[in-house]
Design a protein around this motif. Structure first.
Motif, short mmCIF file in Angstrom:
data_model
loop_
_atom_site.label_atom_id
_atom_site.label_comp_id
_atom_site.label_asym_id
_atom_site.label_seq_id
_atom_site.Cartn_x
_atom_site.Cartn_y
_atom_site.Cartn_z
N TYR A 37 44.66 2.07 10.60
CA TYR A 37 45.10 3.47 10.52
C TYR A 37 45.67 3.68 9.12
O TYR A 37 46.61 3.00 8.71
CB TYR A 37 46.17 3.73 11.58
N TYR A 38 45.06 4.60 8.39
CA TYR A 38 45.48 4.88 7.02
C TYR A 38 46.12 6.27 7.00
O TYR A 38 45.41 7.28 7.01
CB TYR A 38 44.26 4.88 6.08
N PRO A 39 47.45 6.34 6.99
CA PRO A 39 48.08 7.66 6.96
C PRO A 39 47.75 8.37 5.65
O PRO A 39 47.42 7.72 4.65
CB PRO A 39 49.59 7.34 7.02
N GLN A 88 31.84 -7.36 -1.21
CA GLN A 88 33.22 -6.98 -1.56
C GLN A 88 33.41 -5.52 -1.16
O GLN A 88 32.55 -4.68 -1.44
CB GLN A 88 33.41 -7.05 -3.08
N HIS A 89 34.53 -5.24 -0.53
CA HIS A 89 34.77 -3.86 -0.13
C HIS A 89 36.27 -3.57 -0.16
O HIS A 89 37.09 -4.48 -0.27
CB HIS A 89 34.16 -3.58 1.26
N ARG A 90 36.60 -2.29 -0.06
CA ARG A 90 38.01 -1.87 -0.07
C ARG A 90 38.08 -0.51 0.62
O ARG A 90 37.06 0.12 0.90
CB ARG A 90 38.52 -1.75 -1.52
N ALA A 94 44.69 11.57 7.90
CA ALA A 94 44.79 10.18 8.36
C ALA A 94 43.38 9.69 8.71
O ALA A 94 42.55 10.45 9.19
CB ALA A 94 45.67 10.11 9.59
N ARG A 95 43.14 8.42 8.44
CA ARG A 95 41.80 7.85 8.69
C ARG A 95 41.88 6.66 9.63
O ARG A 95 42.83 5.88 9.57
CB ARG A 95 41.20 7.42 7.35
N ILE A 96 40.87 6.55 10.49
CA ILE A 96 40.75 5.40 11.41
C ILE A 96 39.48 4.62 11.07
O ILE A 96 38.44 5.22 10.80
CB ILE A 96 40.58 5.91 12.87
N SER A 97 39.57 3.29 11.07
CA SER A 97 38.36 2.47 11.08
C SER A 97 38.57 1.34 12.07
O SER A 97 39.71 1.00 12.40
CB SER A 97 38.04 1.91 9.69
N VAL A 98 37.47 0.81 12.57
CA VAL A 98 37.55 -0.33 13.49
C VAL A 98 36.61 -1.41 12.98
O VAL A 98 35.39 -1.20 12.91
CB VAL A 98 37.13 0.07 14.92
O1 LIG Z 1 38.88 0.52 6.75
C1 LIG Z 1 37.84 0.09 6.31
O2 LIG Z 1 36.84 0.80 6.20
C2 LIG Z 1 37.74 -1.35 5.87
C3 LIG Z 1 38.39 -2.33 6.80
C4 LIG Z 1 38.18 -3.75 6.34
O3 LIG Z 1 37.54 -4.01 5.39
C5 LIG Z 1 38.81 -4.86 7.05
O4 LIG Z 1 39.58 -4.62 8.01
O5 LIG Z 1 38.54 -6.02 6.68
#
Ligand SMILES: O=C(O)CCC(=O)C(=O)O
Ligand SMILES: [Fe+2]
Length: 346
Positions: free
Chosen positions: A211-213, A282-284, A292-296
């Protein structure tokens, strides 16, 4: 960074209404996003500058496309992947509900152990490293999901009625997809479909909801600093806010959020097993001021005691016990370096 025994969560900094970013979150100029993100300026740029989308239902060309995507990008979207779209939406929704509908006290009751890397639960930094590490503008919940002996749903949130069921079903679906992809990736190198799976062995799976506020000064921060994932293969979904970037040919490339797709990221053990024919990506994650953003991210790793080695000769990488690889990663920290290069044979 602790206050009255509780670790600071990024979300609480935002809720406190601070106008600036605390100094611990300020990236040095060289790693700030706007200095090195590639912007797509015309539609001609688009195909060259966006990771491929592979239709897994298209059996005739899938191996060929996958090989190209692995070689050139190390990361790609898959569609028609067989995972119910409803499940992707449900997971994003229960994840968001934990971060946005629970009080901070409720969330903190699930805190992970800050002294033990990758422990299960609610946390807010990526690694336990040296004091001078810049912090990520991110909170997360990490679930230990596979093998089943590690899966303990009572440790997961229960404020959304179906949270635990959704995470468990998602875990099972991701395992099937990860196995299928490892098979196809093997075939794309003219190896038997079981080849990479046999080296990796039983899959250890963790699911991390990030969770990225919103960040008051996104130009100064990163949601997640540059890194490659340590394990074999990562399957990632995100919401439509976007913020994931991958590094390709010296530039950071924004990964368009495609809500029905799953984003596949090759991780370090796959680079070792394929003898560097396929590189880990490599990613970021970058931040933004408004949403706010969600990723899983669903990580698939070998067992700690598994020995990982290249399947091609002559080997370009040392054999490594996965546990040793993980320890060196945590010791050195990702910091945008390729830790895997320390395994290269001359
Ligand atoms: O939030 C994202 O898109 C990347 C998440 C990620 O790279 C990780 O959790 O290792
Ligand atoms: Fe990652």
């Amino acid at each position: 960074m602790e206050v009255e025994g509780n670790p600071i969560r990024v979300q609480s900094i935002v809720q406190d209404g601070k106008m600036g970013v605390p100094p611990q979150y300020v990236q040095p100029p060289a790693t700030r996003a706007q200095h090195n993100s590639k912007k797509i300026s015309s539609s001609n740029d688009y195909d060259a500058l966006t990771p491929p989308v592979i239709d897994l239902s298209n059996a005739n060309i899938v191996i060929e496309q996958l090989g190209l995507a692995c070689r050139e990008w190390g990361a790609f979207h898959v569609i028609n992947h067989g995972v119910p779209i409803r499940l992707l939406d449900d997971l994003r929704s229960v994840g968001r509900s934990f971060f946005e509908d629970c009080s901070m006290d409720q969330k903190l009751s699930y805190s992970c152990d800050a002294n033990s890397p990758a422990s299960e639960g609610y946390g807010s930094r990526m690694l336990v490293a040296s004091n001078d590490t810049v912090l990520d503008w991110r909170d997360y919940f990490d679930h230990h999901t596979l093998p089943l002996s590690r899966r303990n749903p009572p440790r997961w949130p229960h404020f959304s009625p179906n949270y635990r069921e959704v995470v468990a079903e998602y875990s099972d679906q991701m395992k099937l997809l990860a196995q299928r992809l490892l098979g196809l990736i093997s075939e794309s190198l003219s190896l038997p479909s079981s080849c990479i799976k046999e080296v990796v062995g039983e899959l250890y799976q963790n699911i991390t909801i990030s969770y990225y506020p919103p960040c008051p000064q996104p130009e100064l921060t990163l949601g997640l600093q540059a890194h490659s994932d340590m394990g074999a293969i990562t399957l990632l979904i995100q919401d439509d806010v976007g913020g994931l970037e991958i590094f390709k040919d010296g530039e950071w490339i924004f990964v368009n959020p495609l809500s029905d797709a799953i984003f596949v990221i090759l991780a370090d053990q796959t680079e070792i097993i394929t003898n560097g024919k396929y590189k880990s990506s490599q990613h970021r994650a970058i931040t933004n001021a408004s949403n706010a953003r969600i990723s899983v991210a669903t990580f698939h790793d070998p067992a700690k005691t598994r020995k990982i080695h290249p399947v091609f000769k002559p080997p370009k990488y040392h054999e490594v016990m996965y546990q040793d690889y993980v320890s060196s990663w945590y010791t050195k920290g990702p910091e945008g370096k390729r830790n895997i290069d320390s395994l290269l044979l001359n």
